[in-house]
Design a protein around this motif. Structure first.
Motif, PDB file in Angstrom:
ATOM      1  N   LEU A 160     -33.518  57.571 -13.084  1.00  0.00           N
ATOM      2  CA  LEU A 160     -33.361  58.345 -11.854  1.00  0.00           C
ATOM      3  C   LEU A 160     -34.383  57.904 -10.805  1.00  0.00           C
ATOM      4  O   LEU A 160     -34.024  57.648  -9.651  1.00  0.00           O
ATOM      5  CB  LEU A 160     -33.511  59.835 -12.151  1.00  0.00           C
ATOM      6  N   ALA A 161     -35.634  57.786 -11.201  1.00  0.00           N
ATOM      7  CA  ALA A 161     -36.685  57.370 -10.261  1.00  0.00           C
ATOM      8  C   ALA A 161     -36.382  55.976  -9.704  1.00  0.00           C
ATOM      9  O   ALA A 161     -36.514  55.739  -8.493  1.00  0.00           O
ATOM     10  CB  ALA A 161     -38.044  57.410 -10.947  1.00  0.00           C
TER      11      ALA A 161
ATOM     12  N   GLY B   1     -27.670  56.673 -10.458  1.00  0.00           N
ATOM     13  CA  GLY B   1     -27.009  55.462 -10.927  1.00  0.00           C
ATOM     14  C   GLY B   1     -27.137  55.277 -12.420  1.00  0.00           C
ATOM     15  O   GLY B   1     -27.671  56.125 -13.137  1.00  0.00           O
ATOM     16  N   LYS B   2     -26.640  54.120 -12.866  1.00  0.00           N
ATOM     17  CA  LYS B   2     -26.568  53.813 -14.290  1.00  0.00           C
ATOM     18  C   LYS B   2     -27.945  53.608 -14.910  1.00  0.00           C
ATOM     19  O   LYS B   2     -28.852  53.059 -14.277  1.00  0.00           O
ATOM     20  CB  LYS B   2     -25.750  52.540 -14.504  1.00  0.00           C
ATOM     21  N   LEU B   3     -28.055  54.028 -16.161  1.00  0.00           N
ATOM     22  CA  LEU B   3     -29.264  53.758 -16.935  1.00  0.00           C
ATOM     23  C   LEU B   3     -29.245  52.308 -17.383  1.00  0.00           C
ATOM     24  O   LEU B   3     -28.195  51.778 -17.780  1.00  0.00           O
ATOM     25  CB  LEU B   3     -29.331  54.651 -18.183  1.00  0.00           C
TER      26      LEU B   3
ATOM     27  N   GLU C 248     -34.345  52.605  -5.206  1.00  0.00           N
ATOM     28  CA  GLU C 248     -33.480  51.509  -4.744  1.00  0.00           C
ATOM     29  C   GLU C 248     -32.443  51.974  -3.718  1.00  0.00           C
ATOM     30  O   GLU C 248     -32.188  51.267  -2.746  1.00  0.00           O
ATOM     31  CB  GLU C 248     -32.735  50.887  -5.940  1.00  0.00           C
ATOM     32  N   GLU C 249     -31.848  53.139  -3.941  1.00  0.00           N
ATOM     33  CA  GLU C 249     -30.746  53.607  -3.100  1.00  0.00           C
ATOM     34  C   GLU C 249     -31.184  54.290  -1.812  1.00  0.00           C
ATOM     35  O   GLU C 249     -30.558  54.113  -0.770  1.00  0.00           O
ATOM     36  CB  GLU C 249     -29.882  54.629  -3.855  1.00  0.00           C
TER      37      GLU C 249
ATOM     38  N   LEU D  58     -30.256  53.017   1.961  1.00  0.00           N
ATOM     39  CA  LEU D  58     -30.617  51.608   1.844  1.00  0.00           C
ATOM     40  C   LEU D  58     -29.439  50.730   1.431  1.00  0.00           C
ATOM     41  O   LEU D  58     -29.551  49.511   1.469  1.00  0.00           O
ATOM     42  CB  LEU D  58     -31.771  51.438   0.848  1.00  0.00           C
ATOM     43  N   GLU D  59     -28.319  51.349   1.038  1.00  0.00           N
ATOM     44  CA  GLU D  59     -27.111  50.595   0.680  1.00  0.00           C
ATOM     45  C   GLU D  59     -26.008  50.846   1.715  1.00  0.00           C
ATOM     46  O   GLU D  59     -24.826  50.809   1.406  1.00  0.00           O
ATOM     47  CB  GLU D  59     -26.646  50.998  -0.724  1.00  0.00           C
TER      48      GLU D  59
END
Length: 184
Positions: free
Chosen positions: A52-53, A40-42, A58-59, A99-100
């Protein structure tokens, strides 16, 4: 008008058996239903590996323990431009889960399209994964060095080298690779 570039960290999560994790974009997001590398986005102030971590936690609920930057690639989509920092993820804790509400699949990178449509920016790193991780670069120097080079080349091929770049910018007659090709 110059378009803003979106910086993204994407993980090539590789199991020891060589399988790669892909995620399907969930409903409500652009390109929903298409498959991609997780990431995802920085956020402002984040490094690529920090983003990334965070995104992978989260995902997909994993805690990254080992990762390294690999290749940065810019892809222009019809409505946005993304600068993707692809990273190899070889160590993590936890079992990846969507998780999404996205589907996840472990795939053979050479047959990744078997899951369905892949986001266009996902295709280049899948091709790059097919390349050897190391390759030889020639250093012949002159016609007199050809026999020694061929001996080194035979030894390298026997050790498993699968890709060799002939790079002889100083080839003596000025014809470069074309005359080198004739010698080999």
């Amino acid at each position: 008008m110059s378009e803003k570039i979106v910086d993204v960290a994407a993980g090539l999560i590789l199991r020891p058996d060589g399988k790669l994790l892909l995620g399907q974009r969930p409903e409500g997001k652009p390109w929903s239903g298409w498959w991609e590398l997780p990431g995802g986005k920085l956020e402002p102030g984040e490094t690529v590996l920090q983003a990334l971590a965070r995104e992978l936690h989260e995902e997909i609920g994993i805690r990254v323990t080992q990762s390294r930057p690999w290749v940065t690639y810019v892809h222009v989509y019809p409505h946005t431009t993304v600068r993707l920092a692809f990273c190899h993820v070889t160590g993590w804790e936890g079992e990846p889960q969507g998780l999404e509400n996205q589907r996840l699949e472990w795939v053979d990178p050479a047959n990744a399209a078997s899951v369905g449509d892949l986001l266009p920016a996902t295709l280049p790193p899948l091709r790059w994964l097919q390349l050897p991780t190391t390759y030889g670069i020639s250093s012949i120097g002159s016609r007199a060095g050809v026999a020694a080079f061929l001996g080194r080349l035979d030894a390298a091929l026997a050790r498993g080298v699968k890709l060799v770049q002939l790079r002889e910018p100083q080839w003596p007659d000025g014809a470069g690779a074309s005359s080198l090709h004739e010698v080999l």
